[in-house]
Write an enzyme that holds these catalytic residues in place. Sequence first.
Site, PDB file in Angstrom:
ATOM      1  N   CYS A 171       0.890  -1.446  -0.099  1.00 25.49           N
ATOM      2  CA  CYS A 171      -0.088   0.181  -0.013  1.00 25.49           C
ATOM      3  C   CYS A 171       1.079   1.634  -0.019  1.00 25.49           C
ATOM      4  CB  CYS A 171      -0.885  -0.135   0.772  1.00 25.49           C
ATOM      5  SG  CYS A 171      -2.222  -1.799   0.763  1.00 25.49           S
ATOM      6  N   GLY A 213      -1.268   0.330  -4.690  1.00 27.49           N
ATOM      7  CA  GLY A 213      -2.017  -0.331  -4.779  1.00 27.49           C
ATOM      8  C   GLY A 213      -3.428   0.577  -5.085  1.00 27.49           C
ATOM      9  N   ASN A 227       0.913   0.454   5.839  1.00 27.13           N
ATOM     10  CA  ASN A 227       1.215  -0.753   4.607  1.00 27.13           C
ATOM     11  C   ASN A 227       1.749  -1.377   6.072  1.00 27.13           C
ATOM     12  OD1 ASN A 227       4.575   0.238   2.909  1.00 27.13           O
ATOM     13  ND2 ASN A 227       2.926  -1.768   2.338  1.00 27.13           N
ATOM     14  N   TYR A 261      10.436  -4.834  -7.602  1.00 24.61           N
ATOM     15  CA  TYR A 261       9.436  -4.533  -8.121  1.00 24.61           C
ATOM     16  C   TYR A 261       8.383  -3.399  -7.340  1.00 24.61           C
ATOM     17  CZ  TYR A 261       3.958  -4.935  -9.762  1.00 24.61           C
ATOM     18  OH  TYR A 261       3.176  -5.229 -10.098  1.00 24.61           O
ATOM     19  N   THR A 276       8.307  -1.713 -15.297  1.00 29.67           N
ATOM     20  CA  THR A 276       8.934  -2.225 -14.824  1.00 29.67           C
ATOM     21  C   THR A 276      10.596  -2.939 -15.029  1.00 29.67           C
ATOM     22  OG1 THR A 276       7.474  -2.642 -12.268  1.00 29.67           O
ATOM     23  CG2 THR A 276       9.811  -3.490 -12.298  1.00 29.67           C
ATOM     24  N   ASP A 295      12.225  -9.696 -17.828  1.00 32.41           N
ATOM     25  CA  ASP A 295      11.059  -8.949 -17.034  1.00 32.41           C
ATOM     26  C   ASP A 295      12.160  -9.266 -15.621  1.00 32.41           C
ATOM     27  OD1 ASP A 295       9.285  -7.712 -15.542  1.00 32.41           O
ATOM     28  OD2 ASP A 295       7.540  -9.714 -16.757  1.00 32.41           O
ATOM     29  N   ASP A 296      11.290  -8.081 -14.606  1.00 33.53           N
ATOM     30  CA  ASP A 296      11.811  -7.866 -13.158  1.00 33.53           C
ATOM     31  C   ASP A 296      11.677  -9.276 -12.506  1.00 33.53           C
ATOM     32  OD1 ASP A 296       9.401  -6.215 -13.622  1.00 33.53           O
ATOM     33  OD2 ASP A 296       9.226  -7.619 -11.564  1.00 33.53           O
TER      34      ASP A 296
END
Length: 504
Positions: free
Chosen positions: A2, A28, A101, A257, A303, A365-366
């Site tokens: 979050c 989020g 969070n 990420y 990302t 990709d990450d």
Amino acid sequence: MCGIVGIVGKSPVNQAIYDGLTVLQHRGQDAAGIVTISDNTFRLRKANGLVKDVFERRHMERLSGNIGVGHVRYPTAGSSSSAEAQPFYVNSPFGIAAAHNGNLTNAQELKESLFKEARRHINTTSDSEILLNVFAHALTACTAISLQPQDIFKAVSETHRRCRGAYAVMSIIIGHGLVAFRDPYGIRPLVLGRREGPEGVEYMVASESVALDVVGFEFMRDVAPGEAVYITEEGELFTQQCADNPVHCPCIFEYVYFARPDSTMDGISVYAARVHMGRKLGEKIKKEWGELDIDVVIPIPETSCDIALEIAGVLDLPYRQGFVKNRYIGRTFIMPGQTIRRKSVRRKLNAINAEFKGKNVLLVDDSIVRGTTSEQIIQMARDAGANKVYFASAAPEIRFPNVYGIDMPSANELIAHGREVDNICEQIGADGLIFQAIGDLIDAVRQENPTVQRFETSVFDGDYVTGDVDQAYLDALDEARSDTAKASRANIEDPNLEMHNEEA
Ligand SMILES: O=P(O)(O)OC[C@H]1O[C@H](OP(=O)(O)OP(=O)(O)O)[C@H](O)[C@@H]1O
Ligand SMILES: NC(=O)CC[C@H](N)C(=O)O
Ligand SMILES: [Mg+2]
């Protein structure tokens, strides 16, 4: 994950909190909320949806006051009901609202003890409502009519003693000010900033430094693990370490990420960490795949772009943006169910055929989590005419659930769980697959701040820093929150009456 933002200003803070939330939207996408204090009264608006949809002009006008807190939610506990959107509110003592969070690992036990010891009722299934009640109960130990900074810090210490798991928290207390604190491991990030205005100094606390940047606050420092920050309504700042034994263990997945590349958290530039990840992975590819016939390096937006560019540099190969991202579709990984995640990949990414036709491509990709993206994207590359499709992941194999604020509750949903690289490669349909080594990932991130002794890496190695997560806990989590469990619950659960809110 979050995103949280809090401001103590000298003029209305509603717009600044809104602006801060819009640049934390990547943390989020399910719900958003803002609470302010005006005339000793909370003003709250929270609902499911993106920031731009939740707050209409009429809501913004009512969110008056010079102090407030905002939240964007990616649920990891409880339900997705708008009643579990944040911030939460309790009326005693003083009136407190809070945004969280992270994720508590002893929520159930806390809920029971809150009832037994304090007759406190928790009205939702959210761990964040529990956390707020723990803090509120700890504050009741001070019986004075007004709290001093030491009373607040004592309550944060007590909260640390009771709560397990990950929590970066921001709360506002009527008649007092804003209190922000971070769990003793500092698993989730929290930064502090200031701005000098004509009427004096204003303070802002946020999950990521990018929120300070866009609102015009200057970064002061990270809130330390276990530390609490108290800013009075008048704008006086107090800080204190409230944990007995703080150990800095930031979540490494923030750098892989979650966080925006233009943020700096715990002294680590997210962008620089990703570039280092690209270099390390590029070197590994060179060493292990030296003879491979790759023509071009292509990132899977968004990302992994910075990572892929660095890999192309190390391999001395062209970097091409072979996929176009639809900017109106959000992040797929943080969407709430597998059906919507699967559909969204195709809606979000489309191939430029010319970049694939007859070529051997290396897709980067990450991370590979459930394999939703990689499986579909490899097929898209083949459909676009690629000859061979190789795949590289800047994070190691993700084999264990996350219990600290990332919604990966079930090992069985992770494509690398119980599989070795060859088997994963086969599952996603690649001609070759390579993962970053865990040591290289840690080195890449630590390079930016060598003082961090340890990172929270449980999704890769199953080692949970808080020491309270056993197989029974993980089994219960799987049972409660796997995609199958969520889907079957959706049919029987009544939506909450949403007692917090005005009509939409
Ligand atoms: O293996 P999976 O379960 O598919 O999860 C991993 C993928 O999800 C994330 O992308 P996302 O679309 O969420 O966001 P991004 O645009 O920031 O890359 C991540 O960057 C990977 O691409
Ligand atoms: N991702 C998070 O930080 C989630 C916060 C909290 N556990 C919730 O589900 O609302
Ligand atoms: Mg992605």
